[in-house]
Design a protein around this motif. Structure first.
Motif, PDB file in Angstrom:
ATOM      1  N   ALA A   2       0.827  -1.189  -0.068  1.00 12.83           N
ATOM      2  CA  ALA A   2      -0.043   0.024  -0.028  1.00 12.83           C
ATOM      3  C   ALA A   2       0.978   1.192   0.073  1.00 12.83           C
ATOM      4  O   ALA A   2       1.844   1.256   0.416  1.00 12.83           O
ATOM      5  N   GLU A   3       0.641   2.081  -0.787  1.00  9.76           N
ATOM      6  CA  GLU A   3       1.043   3.411  -0.792  1.00  9.76           C
ATOM      7  C   GLU A   3       0.906   4.455   0.265  1.00  9.76           C
ATOM      8  O   GLU A   3      -0.127   4.548   0.858  1.00  9.76           O
ATOM      9  N   ARG A   4       1.829   5.213   0.818  1.00 10.19           N
ATOM     10  CA  ARG A   4       1.703   6.078   1.880  1.00 10.19           C
ATOM     11  C   ARG A   4       0.956   7.366   1.147  1.00 10.19           C
ATOM     12  O   ARG A   4       1.012   7.536  -0.138  1.00 10.19           O
ATOM     13  N   LYS A   5       0.380   8.184   1.991  1.00  7.52           N
ATOM     14  CA  LYS A   5      -0.097   9.396   1.676  1.00  7.52           C
ATOM     15  C   LYS A   5       0.696  10.073   0.679  1.00  7.52           C
ATOM     16  O   LYS A   5       1.950  10.367   0.995  1.00  7.52           O
ATOM     17  N   HIS A   6       0.043  10.802  -0.295  1.00  7.28           N
ATOM     18  CA  HIS A   6       0.692  11.548  -1.167  1.00  7.28           C
ATOM     19  C   HIS A   6       1.860  10.926  -2.083  1.00  7.28           C
ATOM     20  O   HIS A   6       2.810  11.706  -2.406  1.00  7.28           O
ATOM     21  N   GLY A   7       1.956   9.641  -1.712  1.00  7.87           N
ATOM     22  CA  GLY A   7       3.137   9.024  -2.557  1.00  7.87           C
ATOM     23  C   GLY A   7       4.406   8.781  -2.202  1.00  7.87           C
ATOM     24  O   GLY A   7       5.502   8.771  -2.769  1.00  7.87           O
ATOM     25  N   ILE A   8       4.542   9.366  -0.757  1.00  9.91           N
ATOM     26  CA  ILE A   8       5.796   9.326  -0.029  1.00  9.91           C
ATOM     27  C   ILE A   8       6.529   8.095  -0.005  1.00  9.91           C
ATOM     28  O   ILE A   8       5.897   7.386   0.426  1.00  9.91           O
ATOM     29  N   PRO A   9       7.832   7.812  -0.537  1.00  6.06           N
ATOM     30  CA  PRO A   9       8.256   6.557  -0.428  1.00  6.06           C
ATOM     31  C   PRO A   9       8.455   6.389   1.184  1.00  6.06           C
ATOM     32  O   PRO A   9       8.951   7.024   1.890  1.00  6.06           O
ATOM     33  N   PHE A 114      -1.224  10.917  11.039  1.00  5.73           N
ATOM     34  CA  PHE A 114      -0.511  10.741   9.567  1.00  5.73           C
ATOM     35  C   PHE A 114      -0.253   9.370   9.526  1.00  5.73           C
ATOM     36  O   PHE A 114       0.713   9.050   9.004  1.00  5.73           O
ATOM     37  N   VAL A 115      -0.618   8.323  10.398  1.00  5.41           N
ATOM     38  CA  VAL A 115      -0.602   6.966  10.040  1.00  5.41           C
ATOM     39  C   VAL A 115      -1.265   6.477   8.884  1.00  5.41           C
ATOM     40  O   VAL A 115      -2.423   6.976   8.566  1.00  5.41           O
ATOM     41  N   GLY A 116      -0.769   5.643   7.984  1.00  5.16           N
ATOM     42  CA  GLY A 116      -1.529   4.901   6.903  1.00  5.16           C
ATOM     43  C   GLY A 116      -2.016   3.621   7.428  1.00  5.16           C
ATOM     44  O   GLY A 116      -1.316   2.657   7.785  1.00  5.16           O
ATOM     45  N   GLY A 129      -9.141   7.818  23.183  1.00  9.64           N
ATOM     46  CA  GLY A 129      -8.262   9.145  23.567  1.00  9.64           C
ATOM     47  C   GLY A 129      -7.027   9.171  22.695  1.00  9.64           C
ATOM     48  O   GLY A 129      -5.906   9.820  23.120  1.00  9.64           O
ATOM     49  N   VAL A 130      -7.059   8.730  21.563  1.00  7.09           N
ATOM     50  CA  VAL A 130      -5.887   8.940  20.632  1.00  7.09           C
ATOM     51  C   VAL A 130      -5.894   9.937  19.625  1.00  7.09           C
ATOM     52  O   VAL A 130      -7.056  10.240  19.201  1.00  7.09           O
ATOM     53  N   ARG A 131      -4.886  10.571  19.426  1.00  8.84           N
ATOM     54  CA  ARG A 131      -4.843  11.581  18.446  1.00  8.84           C
ATOM     55  C   ARG A 131      -4.461  10.927  17.070  1.00  8.84           C
ATOM     56  O   ARG A 131      -3.448  10.366  16.923  1.00  8.84           O
ATOM     57  N   MET A 132      -5.504  11.101  16.055  1.00  7.74           N
ATOM     58  CA  MET A 132      -5.354  10.268  14.853  1.00  7.74           C
ATOM     59  C   MET A 132      -5.233  11.655  13.771  1.00  7.74           C
ATOM     60  O   MET A 132      -6.327  11.250  12.710  1.00  7.74           O
ATOM     61  N   ARG A 133      -4.867  12.670  13.961  1.00  5.98           N
ATOM     62  CA  ARG A 133      -5.096  13.621  12.744  1.00  5.98           C
ATOM     63  C   ARG A 133      -4.597  13.343  11.340  1.00  5.98           C
ATOM     64  O   ARG A 133      -3.304  12.700  11.396  1.00  5.98           O
ATOM     65  N   GLU A 134      -5.263  13.549  10.486  1.00  6.19           N
ATOM     66  CA  GLU A 134      -5.022  13.168   9.059  1.00  6.19           C
ATOM     67  C   GLU A 134      -4.600  11.699   8.919  1.00  6.19           C
ATOM     68  O   GLU A 134      -3.781  11.501   8.081  1.00  6.19           O
ATOM     69  N   VAL A 135      -5.206  10.946   9.614  1.00  7.59           N
ATOM     70  CA  VAL A 135      -4.844   9.312   9.398  1.00  7.59           C
ATOM     71  C   VAL A 135      -5.466   8.949   8.067  1.00  7.59           C
ATOM     72  O   VAL A 135      -6.525   9.487   7.682  1.00  7.59           O
ATOM     73  N   ASP A 136      -4.700   8.050   7.328  1.00  8.95           N
ATOM     74  CA  ASP A 136      -5.375   7.296   6.241  1.00  8.95           C
ATOM     75  C   ASP A 136      -6.188   6.372   6.716  1.00  8.95           C
ATOM     76  O   ASP A 136      -5.770   5.101   6.853  1.00  8.95           O
TER      77      ASP A 136
END
Length: 206
Positions: A2-9, A114-116, A129-136
């Motif tokens: 699976a690819e990371r967000k925005h195609g980041i390697p 930012f987790v994928g 109670g987890v911070r999951m901002r912008e999680v994929d």
């Protein structure tokens, strides 16, 4: 993979560690950078305060492990098993999970921003109670999962199945009810207003 967000390697690694290496001496270290861990067996292991950065875990087993204040920053997990693993106040910012198993996993606090987790099966997981901002969570299967008091602001939730999930107290501002499944999800009255606004409904007092 699976690819990371925005195609980041995924970050490259500089060394490789197997279970026998971990048992001999590597496991005594409190920091690991750019290491590839292959087939690592951490079943029923307790890790406390260890930091992994830009590491890759392939076919590692975290079954019934206890992880407290552990950091997995910008790490990659491929084919790993987290059956009944418990994370407490752990930091996984920027990490990526591919073809991993999360049965009965528990996450209490910490930062998973930012987790994928695209396509992940979290249906039996409990996250509070987890911070999951912008999680994929694109296409994630969260039917019946517990996601309480979770910061999901900016999360990617397209095609995620949140039916029957307990979402009380979580930030649902990024949830589009027309592209995600939310039937029979448990939410509060305040969250219902957020979803109604997302649907274009005008909410007014009598």
């Amino acid at each position: 993979m699976a690819e990371r967000k925005h195609g980041i390697p995924a970050p490259e690694t500089d060394s490789t560690v197997y279970t026998e290496d971990w048992d001999r001496e590597i496991g005594e270290r409190d920091r690991h950078d750019r290491v590839a861990f292959i087939g690592l067996d951490l079943c029923e292991t307790t890790l406390d305060g260890v930091k992994f950065e830009s590491c890759t875990f392939r076919n590692a087993r975290f079954n019934c492990s206890t992880l407290r204040d552990v950091a997995f920053v910008n790490c990659t997990f491929v084919g790993c098993n987290f059956f009944e693993a418990r994370f407490t106040d752990c930091k996984l910012v920027g990490s990526m999970f591919d073809r991993c198993s999360f049965e009965i996993m528990e996450v209490d606090g910490g930062d998973w921003s930012f987790v994928g987790l695209p396509g992940a099966d979290l249906s039996s997981a409990t996250l509070t109670g987890v911070r999951m901002r912008e999680v994929d969570l694109t296409g994630a299967r969260c039917q019946g999962a517990v996601l309480r008091d979770v910061d999901l602001s900016g999360a990617w939730l397209h095609s995620a199945d949140l039916s029957r999930a307990d979402l009380r107290g979580s930030d649902l501002s990024a949830l589009d009810p027309t592209t995600s499944e939310i039937r029979q999800a448990i939410i509060t009255a305040e969250q219902a207003v957020v979803l109604a606004i997302a649907l274009g409904v005008q909410v007014r007092d009598i």
